[in-house]
Design an enzyme around this catalytic site. Sequence first.
Site, PDB file in Angstrom:
ATOM      1  N   GLU B  44       0.846  -1.202   0.000  1.00 17.23           N
ATOM      2  CA  GLU B  44       0.000   0.000   0.000  1.00 17.23           C
ATOM      3  C   GLU B  44       0.878   1.248   0.000  1.00 17.23           C
ATOM      4  O   GLU B  44       1.898   1.301   0.673  1.00 17.23           O
ATOM      5  CB  GLU B  44      -0.863  -0.022   1.269  1.00 17.23           C
ATOM      6  CG  GLU B  44      -1.926   1.057   1.330  1.00 17.23           C
ATOM      7  CD  GLU B  44      -2.792   0.951   2.589  1.00 17.23           C
ATOM      8  OE1 GLU B  44      -2.372   0.301   3.563  1.00 17.23           O
ATOM      9  OE2 GLU B  44      -3.906   1.523   2.585  1.00 17.23           O
ATOM     10  N   LYS B 115      -9.890   1.382  -2.267  1.00 23.35           N
ATOM     11  CA  LYS B 115     -10.080   0.829  -0.915  1.00 23.35           C
ATOM     12  C   LYS B 115     -11.475   1.153  -0.382  1.00 23.35           C
ATOM     13  O   LYS B 115     -11.894   2.315  -0.367  1.00 23.35           O
ATOM     14  CB  LYS B 115      -9.006   1.420  -0.001  1.00 23.35           C
ATOM     15  CG  LYS B 115      -8.909   0.800   1.377  1.00 23.35           C
ATOM     16  CD  LYS B 115      -7.733   1.448   2.136  1.00 23.35           C
ATOM     17  CE  LYS B 115      -7.458   0.789   3.467  1.00 23.35           C
ATOM     18  NZ  LYS B 115      -6.312   1.449   4.154  1.00 23.35           N
ATOM     19  N   CYS B 156      -5.209  -3.636   2.804  1.00 19.32           N
ATOM     20  CA  CYS B 156      -4.940  -3.398   4.229  1.00 19.32           C
ATOM     21  C   CYS B 156      -6.147  -3.586   5.151  1.00 19.32           C
ATOM     22  O   CYS B 156      -6.527  -4.710   5.447  1.00 19.32           O
ATOM     23  CB  CYS B 156      -4.321  -2.007   4.400  1.00 19.32           C
ATOM     24  SG  CYS B 156      -3.468  -1.772   5.990  1.00 19.32           S
TER      25      CYS B 156
END
Lengths: 270, 270
Positions: B44, B115, B156
């Site tokens: 990321e 995300k 994540c």
Amino acid sequence: MSAEYLAAAVQLNSGEDKRACLRRATGLVEQAAEKGAQLVVLPELFNGLGRFSRLVSAAESIPGPTSDAMGQLAARLKITLLAGTIAEQSEAVGRAYNTSLLFGPDGQLIARYRKIHLFDVHLPGRVTVDESRWIQAGDAVTTAATPLGNFGLSICYDLRFPELYRRLADQQGEIFFVPSAFTRVTGRAHWEVLIRARAIENQAYVIGANQCGRHPPDLETYGNSLIVDPWGEILARAADDEAVILAKIDLQRLRQVRQQLPALNQRRLN
Amino acid sequence: MSAEYLAAAVQLNSGEDKRACLRRATGLVEQAAEKGAQLVVLPELFNGLGRFSRLVSAAESIPGPTSDAMGQLAARLKITLLAGTIAEQSEAVGRAYNTSLLFGPDGQLIARYRKIHLFDVHLPGRVTVDESRWIQAGDAVTTAATPLGNFGLSICYDLRFPELYRRLADQQGEIFFVPSAFTRVTGRAHWEVLIRARAIENQAYVIGANQCGRHPPDLETYGNSLIVDPWGEILARAADDEAVILAKIDLQRLRQVRQQLPALNQRRLN
């Protein structure tokens, strides 16, 4: 509501002699209560684990002998008792439900959960089980609000299905039960990881009470019963013999974790 | 479709100097390709990890400089490249998307994933992050069918949300990417368990490429990048320095696991 209390998981090596199973289970539940446990969790099929044909023919009604005995045990010890699972008579010919029973400290049946996900697996030379040939699946996601917290019920193979625990969390579940007869082969590979993941992702306590040792005709279970906190920490773990493990349940701790890392409120998909 | 090939995760210690970040990322991707990796996964914010205000003001369009450079790198090395994430310009004033880009070995952009779950956490004295103040959330579950398998994209904090990976599995996902900047505190407690759980419950490969070390102004990330197989076994793990780790992806192995323990076909709840 009690914010803090002791909970216990009882690990058993159940066989096909139902009276012997009940005697040993009762003895270990008494031990747990003597050590101060207010909540005690028994494993899957604690009153008899062996050939499916025998389990089904020995299935009981609820109320029935095992259910009555467990209610009386809970009342005598003044504990909340998750009577792992028993084979429960079903309408379907040749099949039983695999059913978990929750009794309050007055001996009353608070909740009944019938295993939803059935274990059909074929690991050549290692594990072959066809639970769905013998067991009738349940379909009701089950929680119970009690003075010791909001319980979410599940059984063994259910552990592989995170969507069940999301439903339990949606229904305010805070403490998940996983009475199990998790095999040695799959247990070694998956038991701890999945128990801890359900705790972490739902920020819940998870009490996994497992069977251990060998069972007729050729099942070997993993033991390693676990009590895990909402941060995923292992509070207590059994080895691979019959045992009682204890840990503190602290609902303030649970609320703190849910507040500091508010993942349950940050869900964006169903 | 290639049934067997090498995949790599690149672990980085990215800071705020974008050119330095790109140079180091490029060097490690080249190393991975030299070692035979056909698929390489970056972490990321590999092209810059620091203050959110700087990330947002340095956000790029797609196509744009970083995106172009990564497409050219994939084409030059003839690899499939998951360009971790970059800050992508959004319509919302003062915000960017946190976006993962997938390039094929011809350098073409195959997929883009923004995300979905943003990291807002307050662990007093340990970790405080308010990602949602700076990042605009995406809403599209994203998979990509390629000659190297069906990829499922995630980033994540998404790792805490099992329902996303169920959606990816529903869309035939076989290999999940988790480019991350997972913090040291939460990583130590949760990273390995959650990566392995997503692999086990979806019987998928999971490639978690993490950031490591310290980043401005006061973030510390966990390293420990992982490649895990569909049985939950750890095939490769990084320490806490910049590194390339490699492991074999074997889609026959994946099909075998899904056949022997057919849990994905035994789901009974949505």
